[in-house]
Scaffold this active site. Structure first.
Site, PDB file in Angstrom:
ATOM      1  N   TYR A  61       9.878   7.572  -3.726  1.00 45.72           N
ATOM      2  CA  TYR A  61       9.245   8.130  -2.529  1.00 45.72           C
ATOM      3  C   TYR A  61       9.390   9.644  -2.571  1.00 45.72           C
ATOM      4  O   TYR A  61      10.464  10.183  -2.341  1.00 45.72           O
ATOM      5  CB  TYR A  61       9.878   7.578  -1.260  1.00 45.72           C
ATOM      6  N   HIS A 130      12.634  -2.265  -7.755  1.00 50.62           N
ATOM      7  CA  HIS A 130      11.413  -2.039  -6.970  1.00 50.62           C
ATOM      8  C   HIS A 130      10.252  -2.925  -7.428  1.00 50.62           C
ATOM      9  O   HIS A 130       9.501  -3.451  -6.608  1.00 50.62           O
ATOM     10  CB  HIS A 130      11.020  -0.560  -7.072  1.00 50.62           C
ATOM     11  N   SER A 209       6.124  -3.231   5.571  1.00 48.83           N
ATOM     12  CA  SER A 209       4.792  -3.137   6.176  1.00 48.83           C
ATOM     13  C   SER A 209       4.538  -4.283   7.151  1.00 48.83           C
ATOM     14  O   SER A 209       3.481  -4.925   7.104  1.00 48.83           O
ATOM     15  CB  SER A 209       3.705  -3.111   5.096  1.00 48.83           C
ATOM     16  N   PRO A 210       5.479  -4.573   8.070  1.00 49.24           N
ATOM     17  CA  PRO A 210       5.262  -5.673   9.013  1.00 49.24           C
ATOM     18  C   PRO A 210       4.181  -5.378  10.049  1.00 49.24           C
ATOM     19  O   PRO A 210       3.760  -6.276  10.778  1.00 49.24           O
ATOM     20  CB  PRO A 210       6.639  -5.838   9.682  1.00 49.24           C
ATOM     21  N   LEU A 211       3.708  -4.131  10.074  1.00 45.64           N
ATOM     22  CA  LEU A 211       2.594  -3.760  10.953  1.00 45.64           C
ATOM     23  C   LEU A 211       1.309  -3.557  10.156  1.00 45.64           C
ATOM     24  O   LEU A 211       0.402  -2.856  10.600  1.00 45.64           O
ATOM     25  CB  LEU A 211       2.943  -2.488  11.731  1.00 45.64           C
ATOM     26  N   GLY A 212       1.241  -4.189   8.990  1.00 46.01           N
ATOM     27  CA  GLY A 212       0.014  -4.099   8.199  1.00 46.01           C
ATOM     28  C   GLY A 212      -0.340  -2.676   7.838  1.00 46.01           C
ATOM     29  O   GLY A 212      -1.494  -2.271   7.933  1.00 46.01           O
ATOM     30  N   ARG A 213       0.655  -1.914   7.385  1.00 40.29           N
ATOM     31  CA  ARG A 213       0.489  -0.496   7.046  1.00 40.29           C
ATOM     32  C   ARG A 213      -0.121   0.288   8.212  1.00 40.29           C
ATOM     33  O   ARG A 213      -0.934   1.191   8.031  1.00 40.29           O
ATOM     34  CB  ARG A 213      -0.350  -0.330   5.777  1.00 40.29           C
TER      35      ARG A 213
END
Length: 332
Positions: A61, A130, A209-213
């Protein structure tokens, strides 16, 4: 806004106890448009004040700058944090997408020592591979990772985006504490064997990404809402017909959230949290207001009928488009 309770509830990832929601730190340094270091630090400070103990980063990152950000911030706070980082994706201009995967045993120690230096710590609580290196047996990579545990540099091992068979092979070499993969209302792929295997082996599951990115928040209405350098502009789910199709799914989340009296983000996170006590989602954000909103999901209870409604709207495969432009490195 629904307010989070403090202290936050905790969950177990095998031998680690963490807050029931963690914080994904990637967007503070990479992929999601402009960065504001002052706001990053305010967000990290606020997360800790509200009881978040689980922080997720990776050496790629930035690259490296996200670990450096956390290393600077962690001074004087290290004993209050369960710190997770990842290795294995390295820059390579000659490779497709400018990156390649390196899981060779001789690289494992080198990568860990570099992360420890950037993070300004003497140990990593949860160290993930990763992505799986197709040219290196997983047994060899995990064997080298296990040596880090024996040396006291790492407390627990994790994997990311692996196939159930790979998880079994890795776990036979050294216990795997957590498997991290994308999981949300619009990405339910782990239900095709990965979650079941984790539960069979006693491996915790960390949805990223539990909020769909960010798509499930309802804040993204058109591709132009994303910065020019935002990774999502090149994501198949954010392009063309797929974008319009997926936008209709978000409308359903917004409607159901309004009926529930919460935000779309809270509804989407509450659904992930309801999938089992062995799941610890790590929604990412670089802004205090979104952090506070996300933590409000811990106060949202979904009834069986509400869960059934969400399942009907978002069955497996509901979202249109692949998760990445190149899917060859996931579920390997």
């Amino acid at each position: 806004m629904t307010r989070p309770a403090t202290p936050l509830p905790t969950r177990r990832l095998r031998d680690l106890t963490v807050s029931a929601l963690g914080l994904g730190c990637m967007g503070m340094s990479a992929f999601y448009g402009p960065r504001d270091q002052d706001e990053n630090r305010r967000t990290l400070d606020r997360a800790l004040d509200l009881g978040v103990t689980f922080y997720d980063t990776a050496d790629m990152y930035g690259p490296h700058t996200n670990e450096e950000l956390l290393g600077d911030w962690l001074r004087g706070k290290r004993d209050r944090v369960v710190l997770a980082t990842k290795f294995g994706i390295v820059a390579d201009p000659s490779a497709p997408g400018g990156r390649r995967v390196n899981g060779r045993p001789e690289y494992v120690r080198q990568a860990a020592e570099a992360s420890l230096k950037r993070l300004q710590t003497d140990h990593i609580d949860l160290y993930y591979l990763h992505r799986v290196d197709a040219d290196t047996p997983i047994e060899d990579t995990v064997g080298a990772m296990a040596e880090l545990v024996q040396a006291g540099l790492v407390r627990a091992l994790g994997l990311s985006e692996v196939h159930p068979d790979t998880l079994r092979r890795a776990h036979a070499v050294h216990p795997i504490t957590a498997l991290q993969s994308e999981y949300s209302l619009w990405t339910r792929d782990p239900e095709q064997g990965v979650l079941a295997t984790c539960r069979e082996l006693g491996v915790g599951f960390v949805p990223y990404s539990p909020l769909g990115r960010g798509f499930l928040t309802g804040q993204i209405r058109r591709p132009e809402d994303l910065a020019e350098d935002d990774f999502r502009r090149h994501n198949p789910r954010f392009q063309g017909e797929a974008f319009g199709h997926n936008l209709a799914l978000v409308a359903a989340v917004q409607r159901l959230a309004a009926e529930k009296g919460c935000t779309p983000s809270q509804l989407a996170l509450a659904w992930v949290l309801a999938q089992g006590e062995d799941l610890v989602p790590i929604p990412g954000t670089k802004r205090v207001k979104y952090l506070e909103d996300n933590l409000g999901a811990l106060n949202i209870h979904l009834s069986p009928d509400e869960l059934a409604t969400l399942d009907a709207v978002f069955p497996l495969g509901a979202a249109q488009g692949d998760r990445y432009p190149d899917m060859r490195t996931v579920n390997r």
